[in-house]
Write a protein that holds these residues in place. Structure first.
Motif, PDB file in Angstrom:
ATOM      1  N   LEU A 166      16.831   7.714  -8.351  1.00 21.24           N
ATOM      2  CA  LEU A 166      17.572   7.568  -8.584  1.00 21.24           C
ATOM      3  C   LEU A 166      18.557   7.551 -10.348  1.00 21.24           C
ATOM      4  O   LEU A 166      19.851   7.532 -10.223  1.00 21.24           O
ATOM      5  CB  LEU A 166      18.593   6.602  -7.524  1.00 21.24           C
ATOM      6  N   GLY A 167      17.104   6.993 -11.495  1.00 21.46           N
ATOM      7  CA  GLY A 167      18.210   7.344 -12.403  1.00 21.46           C
ATOM      8  C   GLY A 167      18.237   5.515 -13.563  1.00 21.46           C
ATOM      9  O   GLY A 167      19.427   5.177 -14.342  1.00 21.46           O
ATOM     10  N   ASP A 168      18.674   4.334 -11.718  1.00 19.23           N
ATOM     11  CA  ASP A 168      18.657   3.011 -12.837  1.00 19.23           C
ATOM     12  C   ASP A 168      16.970   2.481 -13.102  1.00 19.23           C
ATOM     13  O   ASP A 168      16.499   1.589 -12.281  1.00 19.23           O
ATOM     14  CB  ASP A 168      18.820   1.886 -11.288  1.00 19.23           C
TER      15      ASP A 168
ATOM     16  N   LEU B  94      17.346  13.906 -14.857  1.00 19.33           N
ATOM     17  CA  LEU B  94      16.473  12.469 -14.637  1.00 19.33           C
ATOM     18  C   LEU B  94      17.432  11.581 -15.660  1.00 19.33           C
ATOM     19  O   LEU B  94      17.595  10.707 -15.870  1.00 19.33           O
ATOM     20  CB  LEU B  94      15.780  12.351 -14.533  1.00 19.33           C
TER      21      LEU B  94
ATOM     22  N   VAL C 262      24.358   5.758 -15.471  1.00 18.77           N
ATOM     23  CA  VAL C 262      24.121   5.168 -14.382  1.00 18.77           C
ATOM     24  C   VAL C 262      24.501   3.878 -15.989  1.00 18.77           C
ATOM     25  O   VAL C 262      25.190   3.018 -15.123  1.00 18.77           O
ATOM     26  CB  VAL C 262      23.057   4.671 -13.968  1.00 18.77           C
TER      27      VAL C 262
ATOM     28  N   LYS D 181      20.851  11.209 -14.892  1.00 15.65           N
ATOM     29  CA  LYS D 181      21.599   9.997 -14.481  1.00 15.65           C
ATOM     30  C   LYS D 181      21.324   8.874 -14.499  1.00 15.65           C
ATOM     31  O   LYS D 181      22.185   7.950 -15.200  1.00 15.65           O
ATOM     32  CB  LYS D 181      20.704   9.694 -12.987  1.00 15.65           C
ATOM     33  N   ARG D 182      20.869   8.639 -15.670  1.00 13.23           N
ATOM     34  CA  ARG D 182      19.832   7.295 -16.740  1.00 13.23           C
ATOM     35  C   ARG D 182      21.338   7.227 -17.043  1.00 13.23           C
ATOM     36  O   ARG D 182      21.574   6.015 -17.397  1.00 13.23           O
ATOM     37  CB  ARG D 182      18.423   7.201 -16.956  1.00 13.23           C
TER      38      ARG D 182
END
Lengths: 308, 100
Positions: free
Chosen positions: A139-141, B87, B94, B90-91
């Motif tokens: 999820l990218g965390d 990806l 976030v 996404k990081r």
């Protein structure tokens, strides 16, 4: 689609506090080993990563997400992290199906039977078995994933663990590929079907295998389940999109958009059903989504266990 | 009006990916993506190349449509890694909301 921020921050908070994505008490959901005669000593630790054990909760939670996707109620999801974990834990325990919990115990129990029949030296310690954190990675965390990975890797290292036998593709990828890069701690990681060595006659003569993306592409181990099946007298009727070109089951979208997961999953189910053979999966996430999209799917372990 | 940051592809390296500039927008990733959704993921990679950070963050929810299945990266004729780029985005997204 839900706002990914709401989903991710909920999951990140759960992993931070309880070390699993649902905020569950591990003792309450990792119970399969109590009913199984599993060795307490051996060379390799059977490391389930708790993914199969989470299936009943994934199914239950997805049912609710489906109801509220794109509805006004969806905006309240962000307050989920303010619900005390003990209350959320009780709620999830109540809605998770007992049949699904039994199915999980059977699947992992079958893997234990296969490993024992294959003379593999392994053991299980429920205290050392932890969720890998891989969903945070997907999820990218990255920060949350790295913190959790360090917690798990150090725990295993402190217990002197060198070898791991894994049971699902996501955990395998995390432990084999991501952990060494992030934590600097490496383990010898093999999947249960790579070490299985059964020569027998399984009940299924012909099946169609759904390769999970992480086994097919990221880890390139698609030959291993086929070899194990062939040795047990089972042939695979292949479809075009397999191995490193396998198609996704849609499952990874489940947390942010069950609709999207269904859309992708239905296309994959049609491909798999075209052979007319029983469909076999080897990943709990694939299993959940393919079943949700109408496929009759069995786990690889339930096919191989017949060969004992 | 869209503000562009030509160094964005370079900045994205801190989130893990450095192949965005390899992409020549052929569309193989769009054709093979199981989503079958408009120009996904090519459009987002183009945004990285021109540094349209605002558009990426404005449409950030789209990033999570990516299943991280890796089929686009397996098929890319340029050896770019569209799945890895998403990806990284996404990081980046976030990190952006956590900073704000």
């Amino acid at each position: 689609m839900f706002d990914p921020k709401d989903i991710i921050e909920n999951i990140a908070d759960n992993v931070r506090v309880t070390h699993n994505p649902f905020g569950l008490n591990k003792e309450g959901f990792n119970t399969w080993w109590k009913e199984v005669d599993v060795p307490a000593t051996g060379d390799a630790l059977l490391f389930t990563g708790l993914m199969y054990q989470l299936v009943p909760y994934i199914k239950a939670a997805t049912g609710y997400l489906e109801k509220y996707e794109d509805k006004p109620m969806a905006k309240y999801l962000k307050y989920g992290k303010f619900i005390p974990k003990t209350v959320a834990n009780m709620g999830l325990q109540k809605i998770a199906s007992q049949d699904e919990k039994l199915k999980t115990a059977t699947t992992l129990g079958n893997m234990v039977k296969i490993l024992k029949a294959s003379d593999v030296s392994f053991f299980y310690d429920h205290d050392l078995d932890e969720y890998s954190g891989v969903l945070l990675y997907d999820l990218g965390d990255q920060e949350g994933f790295e913190n959790h990975a360090r917690f798990v890797a150090k725990k295993l290292q402190s217990a002197g663990i060198k070898k791991l036998i894994t049971v699902d593709p996501h955990t395998t990828y995390a432990l084999k590929v991501l952990y060494p890069k992030i934590t600097g701690i490496s383990f010898e990681v093999q999947t249960w079907f790579e070490v299985a060595d059964l020569a027998g006659k399984a009940e299924h003569g012909e099946i169609t295998l759904h390769d999970p993306c992480f086994y097919g592409r990221y880890l390139e181990v698609s030959d291993a389940p086929r070899a194990a099946l062939n040795k047990a007298g089972v042939n695979c009727t292949e479809i075009n999109n397999n191995g490193s070109f396998t198609n996704c089951c849609g499952g990874p979208a489940e947390s942010v958009s069950p609709k999207l997961a269904d859309e992708v999953g239905l296309r994959r189910v049609a491909e798999l059903q075209a052979t007319g053979k029983p469909i076999v999966a080897l990943c709990p996430i694939c299993m959940v989504n393919l079943e949700k999209c109408g496929a009759d799917v069995v786990d690889l372990s339930s096919v191989l266990v017949d060969a004992i | 009006m869209t503000k562009i940051s030509p160094q964005f592809a370079e900045d994205l390296k801190q989130y893990g990916e450095d192949t965005a500039l390899e992409c020549f927008n052929c569309g193989t990733c769009v054709a093979i993506c199981p989503l079958i959704d408009g120009s996904f993921p090519r459009k987002l990679i183009r945004y990285v190349q021109i540094g349209a950070k605002d558009r990426i963050l404005l449409n950030r929810n789209e990033l999570w449509k990516c299943l991280h299945c890796g089929l686009c990266s397996e098929s890319c004729p340029r050896g770019a890694d569209p799945g890895g780029i998403l990806l990284s985005l996404k990081r980046y997204a976030v990190a952006s909301w956590r900073k704000s």
